[in-house]
Design a protein around this motif. Structure first.
Motif, PDB file in Angstrom:
ATOM      1  N   ALA A  62       0.656  -1.041   0.200  1.00  7.91           N
ATOM      2  CA  ALA A  62       0.116  -0.109   0.103  1.00  7.91           C
ATOM      3  C   ALA A  62       0.975   1.268  -0.051  1.00  7.91           C
ATOM      4  O   ALA A  62       1.694   1.295   0.828  1.00  7.91           O
ATOM      5  N   SER A  63       0.942   2.031  -0.927  1.00  2.00           N
ATOM      6  CA  SER A  63       1.726   3.163  -1.147  1.00  2.00           C
ATOM      7  C   SER A  63       1.278   4.208  -1.734  1.00  2.00           C
ATOM      8  O   SER A  63       0.051   4.309  -2.354  1.00  2.00           O
ATOM      9  N   ASP A  64       1.857   5.530  -1.286  1.00  2.00           N
ATOM     10  CA  ASP A  64       1.335   6.712  -1.904  1.00  2.00           C
ATOM     11  C   ASP A  64       2.203   7.112  -3.319  1.00  2.00           C
ATOM     12  O   ASP A  64       1.857   8.174  -4.057  1.00  2.00           O
ATOM     13  N   ALA A  65       2.659   6.089  -3.888  1.00  2.88           N
ATOM     14  CA  ALA A  65       3.387   6.165  -5.289  1.00  2.88           C
ATOM     15  C   ALA A  65       2.793   5.451  -6.136  1.00  2.88           C
ATOM     16  O   ALA A  65       2.372   4.191  -5.732  1.00  2.88           O
ATOM     17  N   PRO A  66       2.856   5.435  -7.560  1.00  2.00           N
ATOM     18  CA  PRO A  66       2.512   4.631  -8.364  1.00  2.00           C
ATOM     19  C   PRO A  66       3.324   3.479  -8.539  1.00  2.00           C
ATOM     20  O   PRO A  66       4.445   3.275  -7.981  1.00  2.00           O
ATOM     21  N   CYS A  67       2.647   2.292  -8.948  1.00  2.00           N
ATOM     22  CA  CYS A  67       3.404   1.003  -8.996  1.00  2.00           C
ATOM     23  C   CYS A  67       4.692   0.869  -9.970  1.00  2.00           C
ATOM     24  O   CYS A  67       4.437   1.265 -11.198  1.00  2.00           O
ATOM     25  N   PRO A  68       5.820   0.691  -9.434  1.00  2.00           N
ATOM     26  CA  PRO A  68       6.858   0.778 -10.417  1.00  2.00           C
ATOM     27  C   PRO A  68       7.015  -0.575 -11.174  1.00  2.00           C
ATOM     28  O   PRO A  68       6.366  -1.650 -10.918  1.00  2.00           O
ATOM     29  N   PRO A  69       7.954  -0.554 -12.348  1.00  2.00           N
ATOM     30  CA  PRO A  69       7.854  -1.858 -13.283  1.00  2.00           C
ATOM     31  C   PRO A  69       8.492  -2.769 -12.525  1.00  2.00           C
ATOM     32  O   PRO A  69       8.142  -4.157 -13.120  1.00  2.00           O
ATOM     33  N   ASP A  70       9.133  -2.892 -11.453  1.00  2.00           N
ATOM     34  CA  ASP A  70      10.004  -4.146 -10.862  1.00  2.00           C
ATOM     35  C   ASP A  70       9.126  -4.660  -9.798  1.00  2.00           C
ATOM     36  O   ASP A  70       9.678  -5.393  -8.950  1.00  2.00           O
ATOM     37  N   ALA A  71       7.879  -4.287  -9.519  1.00  2.00           N
ATOM     38  CA  ALA A  71       6.960  -4.919  -8.347  1.00  2.00           C
ATOM     39  C   ALA A  71       6.639  -6.223  -8.746  1.00  2.00           C
ATOM     40  O   ALA A  71       5.464  -6.618  -8.776  1.00  2.00           O
ATOM     41  N   ARG A  72       7.660  -7.147  -8.736  1.00  2.00           N
ATOM     42  CA  ARG A  72       7.550  -8.580  -9.044  1.00  2.00           C
ATOM     43  C   ARG A  72       6.302  -9.425  -8.518  1.00  2.00           C
ATOM     44  O   ARG A  72       6.325 -10.237  -7.918  1.00  2.00           O
ATOM     45  N   GLY A  73       5.258  -8.998  -9.102  1.00  2.00           N
ATOM     46  CA  GLY A  73       3.810  -9.408  -9.072  1.00  2.00           C
ATOM     47  C   GLY A  73       3.249  -9.297  -7.569  1.00  2.00           C
ATOM     48  O   GLY A  73       2.265  -9.974  -7.393  1.00  2.00           O
ATOM     49  N   VAL A  74       3.635  -8.279  -6.792  1.00  2.00           N
ATOM     50  CA  VAL A  74       2.787  -8.067  -5.394  1.00  2.00           C
ATOM     51  C   VAL A  74       1.658  -7.297  -6.107  1.00  2.00           C
ATOM     52  O   VAL A  74       1.802  -6.551  -6.823  1.00  2.00           O
ATOM     53  N   ALA A  75       0.644  -7.295  -5.382  1.00  3.42           N
ATOM     54  CA  ALA A  75      -0.481  -6.515  -5.537  1.00  3.42           C
ATOM     55  C   ALA A  75      -0.031  -4.913  -5.267  1.00  3.42           C
ATOM     56  O   ALA A  75       0.334  -4.884  -3.837  1.00  3.42           O
ATOM     57  N   TRP A  76      -0.369  -4.091  -5.896  1.00  2.00           N
ATOM     58  CA  TRP A  76      -0.011  -2.600  -5.700  1.00  2.00           C
ATOM     59  C   TRP A  76      -1.152  -1.824  -5.044  1.00  2.00           C
ATOM     60  O   TRP A  76      -2.193  -1.743  -6.147  1.00  2.00           O
ATOM     61  N   LEU A  77      -1.332  -1.172  -3.967  1.00  2.00           N
ATOM     62  CA  LEU A  77      -2.545  -0.696  -3.421  1.00  2.00           C
ATOM     63  C   LEU A  77      -2.148   0.721  -3.418  1.00  2.00           C
ATOM     64  O   LEU A  77      -1.430   1.273  -2.915  1.00  2.00           O
ATOM     65  N   ASP A  78      -3.355   1.569  -3.777  1.00  2.00           N
ATOM     66  CA  ASP A  78      -3.430   3.072  -3.386  1.00  2.00           C
ATOM     67  C   ASP A  78      -3.637   3.379  -1.683  1.00  2.00           C
ATOM     68  O   ASP A  78      -4.713   3.122  -1.158  1.00  2.00           O
ATOM     69  N   LEU A  79      -2.514   3.818  -1.046  1.00  2.00           N
ATOM     70  CA  LEU A  79      -2.417   3.919   0.396  1.00  2.00           C
ATOM     71  C   LEU A  79      -3.594   4.819   0.796  1.00  2.00           C
ATOM     72  O   LEU A  79      -4.059   5.035   1.934  1.00  2.00           O
ATOM     73  N   ASN A  80      -3.750   6.003  -0.288  1.00  2.00           N
ATOM     74  CA  ASN A  80      -4.730   6.991   0.107  1.00  2.00           C
ATOM     75  C   ASN A  80      -6.229   6.608  -0.072  1.00  2.00           C
ATOM     76  O   ASN A  80      -7.134   7.429  -0.078  1.00  2.00           O
ATOM     77  N   ASP A  81      -6.579   5.429  -0.628  1.00  2.00           N
ATOM     78  CA  ASP A  81      -7.747   4.664  -0.714  1.00  2.00           C
ATOM     79  C   ASP A  81      -7.984   3.405   0.035  1.00  2.00           C
ATOM     80  O   ASP A  81      -7.842   2.386  -0.267  1.00  2.00           O
ATOM     81  N   PRO A  82      -8.096   3.769   1.622  1.00  2.00           N
ATOM     82  CA  PRO A  82      -8.360   2.584   2.342  1.00  2.00           C
ATOM     83  C   PRO A  82      -9.411   1.860   2.151  1.00  2.00           C
ATOM     84  O   PRO A  82      -9.336   0.542   2.464  1.00  2.00           O
ATOM     85  N   GLN A  83     -10.402   2.246   1.308  1.00  2.00           N
ATOM     86  CA  GLN A  83     -11.543   1.474   0.914  1.00  2.00           C
ATOM     87  C   GLN A  83     -10.880   0.297   0.229  1.00  2.00           C
ATOM     88  O   GLN A  83     -11.584  -0.787   0.299  1.00  2.00           O
ATOM     89  N   ARG A  84     -10.161   0.767  -0.883  1.00  2.00           N
ATOM     90  CA  ARG A  84      -9.586  -0.515  -1.749  1.00  2.00           C
ATOM     91  C   ARG A  84      -8.723  -1.269  -1.004  1.00  2.00           C
ATOM     92  O   ARG A  84      -8.699  -2.474  -1.476  1.00  2.00           O
ATOM     93  N   VAL A  85      -7.845  -0.904  -0.191  1.00  2.00           N
ATOM     94  CA  VAL A  85      -6.979  -1.759   0.622  1.00  2.00           C
ATOM     95  C   VAL A  85      -7.741  -2.716   1.310  1.00  2.00           C
ATOM     96  O   VAL A  85      -7.610  -3.905   1.335  1.00  2.00           O
ATOM     97  N   GLY A  86      -9.162  -2.139   1.891  1.00  2.00           N
ATOM     98  CA  GLY A  86     -10.064  -2.957   2.640  1.00  2.00           C
ATOM     99  C   GLY A  86     -10.503  -4.166   1.645  1.00  2.00           C
ATOM    100  O   GLY A  86     -10.779  -5.112   2.028  1.00  2.00           O
ATOM    101  N   ASP A  87     -10.826  -3.682   0.404  1.00  2.00           N
ATOM    102  CA  ASP A  87     -11.343  -4.562  -0.475  1.00  2.00           C
ATOM    103  C   ASP A  87     -10.527  -5.709  -1.013  1.00  2.00           C
ATOM    104  O   ASP A  87     -10.751  -6.882  -0.891  1.00  2.00           O
ATOM    105  N   TRP A  88      -9.149  -5.520  -1.025  1.00  2.00           N
ATOM    106  CA  TRP A  88      -7.909  -6.182  -1.206  1.00  2.00           C
ATOM    107  C   TRP A  88      -7.864  -7.470  -0.050  1.00  2.00           C
ATOM    108  O   TRP A  88      -7.792  -8.429  -0.207  1.00  2.00           O
ATOM    109  N   LEU A  89      -7.832  -6.663   1.201  1.00  7.24           N
ATOM    110  CA  LEU A  89      -7.623  -7.645   2.398  1.00  7.24           C
ATOM    111  C   LEU A  89      -8.847  -8.604   2.495  1.00  7.24           C
ATOM    112  O   LEU A  89      -8.680  -9.783   2.656  1.00  7.24           O
ATOM    113  N   GLN A  90     -10.135  -8.011   2.163  1.00  7.33           N
ATOM    114  CA  GLN A  90     -11.262  -9.279   2.113  1.00  7.33           C
ATOM    115  C   GLN A  90     -11.115 -10.165   1.217  1.00  7.33           C
ATOM    116  O   GLN A  90     -11.343 -11.357   1.388  1.00  7.33           O
TER     117      GLN A  90
END
Length: 177
Positions: free
Chosen positions: A139-167
């Motif tokens: 969960a980051s306030d920066a855009p997903c870098p090209p080397d983010a080896r398959g991890v889910a990249w979430l917008d830290l400023n959108d905790p609802q979306r982070v919550g959706d990912w967690l569920q």
């Protein structure tokens, strides 16, 4: 779920000041509001003072009690003095918790468990995910870098979306045995 089951286990890691606690507050409120039981283990590198030194429980600890349980109609706390002994492991702490649907672990970066990293490049500290194969999402306030080896990249400023990912993650990882 067994009596000592922590349910699903997810570490929440990141550098100090990254926003781990604020994000956890949102996630816990959402999950608890849906009827899930959520436990938290919070690691601190600092001494923890939970009671004023003049209180009876502190006086009893200082007199030599190994553990003191504070019990009230509102909460229960167990204070254990280590008195030079090694810090208990995360597994030791998890075994003491009541059963839960999810146990969130803030800190314990070195432990092997699935992790959600909270990463703010503005802090000037490196991301953990490139060197930690247990990080499953960032969960980051920066855009997903090209080397983010398959991890889910979430917008830290959108905790609802982070919550959706967690569920979604919880549905795929229902519990630890």
């Amino acid at each position: 779920m067994s009596p000592t089951s922590p349910g699903s286990l997810l570490g929440v890691v990141g550098w100090s000041g990254s926003g781990k606690t604020s994000l956890l507050e949102h996630l816990i409120a959402r999950l608890a509001g849906q009827g899930l039981r959520v436990n938290v283990v919070k690691h601190s590198h600092h001494d923890v003072e939970l009671e004023p030194p003049r209180k009876d429980s502190a006086r009893l600890r200082m007199a030599g009690a190994a553990e003191v349980m504070l019990a009230s109609p509102y909460r229960v706390a167990i204070l254990r003095e280590l008195r030079g002994a090694d810090e208990p492991s995360l597994a030791d702490h998890l075994a003491r918790l009541a059963p839960a649907d999810l146990t969130l672990v803030e800190g314990y970066k070195w432990e092997r468990m699935p992790k959600l990293e909270v990463f703010r490049p503005g802090l000037g500290r490196p991301a953990l995910y490139p060197d930690d194969p247990d990080v499953v999402a960032v969960a980051s306030d920066a855009p997903c870098p090209p080397d983010a080896r398959g991890v889910a990249w979430l917008d830290l400023n959108d905790p609802q979306r982070v919550g959706d990912w967690l569920q979604d993650w919880l549905r795929e990882h229902p519990k630890v045995s």
